[in-house]
Every structure is written in structure tokens, then in C-alpha cells.
Design a protein around this motif. Sequence first.
Motif, mmCIF file in Angstrom:
data_model
loop_
_atom_site.group_PDB
_atom_site.id
_atom_site.type_symbol
_atom_site.label_atom_id
_atom_site.label_comp_id
_atom_site.label_asym_id
_atom_site.label_seq_id
_atom_site.Cartn_x
_atom_site.Cartn_y
_atom_site.Cartn_z
ATOM 1 N N ASP A 125 10.912 5.565 5.755
ATOM 2 C CA ASP A 125 10.415 3.786 5.213
ATOM 3 C C ASP A 125 9.612 3.971 4.135
ATOM 4 O OD1 ASP A 125 11.354 0.848 4.702
ATOM 5 O OD2 ASP A 125 10.925 0.301 6.559
ATOM 6 N N THR A 126 10.078 4.363 2.560
ATOM 7 C CA THR A 126 9.330 4.464 1.391
ATOM 8 C C THR A 126 8.912 3.428 0.879
ATOM 9 O OG1 THR A 126 11.232 5.184 0.301
ATOM 10 C CG2 THR A 126 9.441 7.457 1.185
ATOM 11 N N THR A 127 10.051 2.743 1.102
ATOM 12 C CA THR A 127 9.898 0.934 0.004
ATOM 13 C C THR A 127 8.584 0.399 0.980
ATOM 14 O OG1 THR A 127 12.188 1.374 -0.960
ATOM 15 C CG2 THR A 127 11.099 -0.809 -1.104
ATOM 16 N N ALA A 128 8.671 0.308 2.494
ATOM 17 C CA ALA A 128 7.810 -0.703 2.897
ATOM 18 C C ALA A 128 6.209 -0.047 2.404
ATOM 19 C CB ALA A 128 8.575 -0.852 3.900
ATOM 20 N N LEU A 129 7.031 1.175 2.865
ATOM 21 C CA LEU A 129 5.054 2.259 2.427
ATOM 22 C C LEU A 129 4.458 1.781 1.242
ATOM 23 C CD1 LEU A 129 5.471 5.420 4.075
ATOM 24 C CD2 LEU A 129 4.356 3.807 4.845
ATOM 25 N N ARG A 130 5.934 1.737 0.100
ATOM 26 C CA ARG A 130 4.487 1.411 -1.496
ATOM 27 C C ARG A 130 4.802 -0.025 -1.080
ATOM 28 N NH1 ARG A 130 9.469 4.607 -4.166
ATOM 29 N NH2 ARG A 130 8.860 6.237 -4.332
ATOM 30 N N ARG A 131 5.645 -0.993 -0.649
ATOM 31 C CA ARG A 131 5.002 -1.983 -0.460
ATOM 32 C C ARG A 131 3.310 -2.526 0.062
ATOM 33 N NH1 ARG A 131 10.760 -4.593 0.913
ATOM 34 N NH2 ARG A 131 11.839 -4.528 -1.626
ATOM 35 N N ARG A 132 3.396 -2.076 1.015
ATOM 36 C CA ARG A 132 2.005 -2.279 1.770
ATOM 37 C C ARG A 132 0.571 -1.822 1.120
ATOM 38 N NH1 ARG A 132 0.226 -2.671 6.599
ATOM 39 N NH2 ARG A 132 -1.601 -0.986 7.504
ATOM 40 N N LEU A 133 1.260 -0.594 0.279
ATOM 41 C CA LEU A 133 0.386 0.552 -0.561
ATOM 42 C C LEU A 133 -0.136 -0.185 -2.068
ATOM 43 C CD1 LEU A 133 -1.132 2.532 -0.239
ATOM 44 C CD2 LEU A 133 -0.036 3.249 -2.377
ATOM 45 N N LEU A 134 0.943 -0.822 -2.199
ATOM 46 C CA LEU A 134 0.172 -2.852 -3.001
ATOM 47 C C LEU A 134 -0.088 -4.152 -2.621
ATOM 48 C CD1 LEU A 134 0.968 -2.699 -6.211
ATOM 49 C CD2 LEU A 134 2.959 -3.710 -5.900
ATOM 50 N N ARG A 135 0.324 -3.797 -1.950
ATOM 51 C CA ARG A 135 -0.908 -5.204 -1.514
ATOM 52 C C ARG A 135 -1.907 -4.908 -1.029
ATOM 53 N NH1 ARG A 135 3.771 -5.889 1.515
ATOM 54 N NH2 ARG A 135 3.453 -5.184 4.173
ATOM 55 N N LEU A 136 -2.624 -3.827 -0.263
ATOM 56 C CA LEU A 136 -3.466 -2.915 -0.016
ATOM 57 C C LEU A 136 -4.049 -2.797 -1.295
ATOM 58 C CD1 LEU A 136 -2.665 -0.915 3.377
ATOM 59 C CD2 LEU A 136 -4.160 -3.058 2.888
ATOM 60 N N SER A 137 -3.168 -2.614 -2.290
ATOM 61 C CA SER A 137 -4.101 -2.424 -3.579
ATOM 62 C C SER A 137 -5.147 -3.265 -3.642
ATOM 63 C CB SER A 137 -4.007 -1.326 -4.371
ATOM 64 O OG SER A 137 -3.089 -0.064 -3.903
ATOM 65 N N VAL A 138 -3.797 -4.362 -3.674
ATOM 66 C CA VAL A 138 -4.157 -5.679 -4.451
ATOM 67 C C VAL A 138 -5.613 -6.297 -3.756
ATOM 68 C CG1 VAL A 138 -3.820 -8.140 -4.873
ATOM 69 C CG2 VAL A 138 -2.020 -6.481 -6.014
ATOM 70 N N ARG A 139 -5.805 -6.270 -2.647
ATOM 71 C CA ARG A 139 -6.676 -7.320 -1.855
ATOM 72 C C ARG A 139 -8.068 -6.361 -1.672
ATOM 73 N NH1 ARG A 139 -3.697 -6.901 4.073
ATOM 74 N NH2 ARG A 139 -6.209 -7.114 4.534
ATOM 75 N N LEU A 140 -7.911 -4.725 -1.923
ATOM 76 C CA LEU A 140 -8.729 -4.277 -2.556
ATOM 77 C C LEU A 140 -9.770 -4.677 -3.871
ATOM 78 C CD1 LEU A 140 -8.104 -0.820 -1.225
ATOM 79 C CD2 LEU A 140 -9.702 -1.729 -0.051
ATOM 80 N N TRP A 141 -8.723 -4.544 -4.566
ATOM 81 C CA TRP A 141 -9.428 -4.482 -6.230
ATOM 82 C C TRP A 141 -10.071 -6.343 -6.027
ATOM 83 C CZ3 TRP A 141 -10.149 -1.006 -9.927
ATOM 84 C CH2 TRP A 141 -10.472 -1.418 -11.021
ATOM 85 N N TRP A 142 -9.556 -7.514 -5.466
ATOM 86 C CA TRP A 142 -9.919 -8.324 -5.683
ATOM 87 C C TRP A 142 -10.770 -8.920 -4.329
ATOM 88 C CZ3 TRP A 142 -9.162 -10.192 -10.495
ATOM 89 C CH2 TRP A 142 -8.614 -9.694 -11.667
ATOM 90 N N HIS A 143 -11.087 -8.289 -3.926
ATOM 91 C CA HIS A 143 -11.828 -8.565 -2.908
ATOM 92 C C HIS A 143 -13.657 -9.426 -3.201
ATOM 93 C CE1 HIS A 143 -14.268 -8.608 0.802
ATOM 94 N NE2 HIS A 143 -13.618 -8.249 1.613
ATOM 95 N N PRO A 144 -13.274 -10.675 -2.828
ATOM 96 C CA PRO A 144 -15.226 -11.176 -3.218
ATOM 97 C C PRO A 144 -16.169 -10.290 -3.164
ATOM 98 C CG PRO A 144 -13.731 -12.454 -1.802
ATOM 99 C CD PRO A 144 -13.807 -10.416 -2.118
ATOM 100 N N TYR A 145 -16.478 -8.882 -2.375
ATOM 101 C CA TYR A 145 -17.555 -8.578 -2.493
ATOM 102 C C TYR A 145 -17.701 -8.148 -4.012
ATOM 103 C CZ TYR A 145 -20.393 -4.257 -1.355
ATOM 104 O OH TYR A 145 -21.813 -3.349 -1.402
ATOM 105 N N TRP A 146 -16.865 -7.475 -4.793
ATOM 106 C CA TRP A 146 -16.893 -6.735 -6.147
ATOM 107 C C TRP A 146 -18.115 -7.457 -6.739
ATOM 108 C CZ3 TRP A 146 -16.658 -1.951 -4.104
ATOM 109 C CH2 TRP A 146 -16.496 -1.629 -3.240
#
Length: 78
Positions: free
Chosen positions: A31-52
Motif C-alpha cells: 500500500d505505497t499510496t497510503a504510505l506516501r500520503r501519510r508521509l506527506l501529511r506528517l511532513s506538513v504537520r512537522l513543517w508548520w508546527h507552531p513550535y518552529w
Amino acid sequence: MDVTDFPDDLVRTQAAWNATYDALAAPRPRDTTALRRRLLRLSVRLWWHPYWETAPSAPAARSELRHLARTHGAVRAA
């Protein structure tokens, strides 16, 4: 940087990103599609976290976060 400066949700998100990346990098992942989508969602959450917005040196802090999440993952696996 003191590792206690990172919010728990940020460390958990980085650990989830690491696990997802590792699953995607495994030989013949399912299920590479689901993994890629999850990776993208997590990347966005990491990048835009208010801590930064408050981190004194974001590039160094991001590196420290990745290292912290990897070591915590290794400790949990042991």
C-alpha cells in the motif's frame, strides 16, 4: 538544545514520520499510496508546527528533533 524543549506531539509526529518512511523504504512495501500520503501529511504537520516560530535556530532544532525521535524509537524497540 535541551531535548525537553520539544512538545510531545512534535516528537510523536516525527517518530510517526520516521516509522512511515522506514515502512515505505522497506523491500516491496504494501500500500505505497497510503504510505506516501501519510508521509506527506506528517511532513506538513512537522513543517508548520507552531513550535518552529519560537525555536532559536530552526535548522539545528529540526536536526535535533530527528535525532531525538530516532533514539526514542530505538529505546522503545529494545
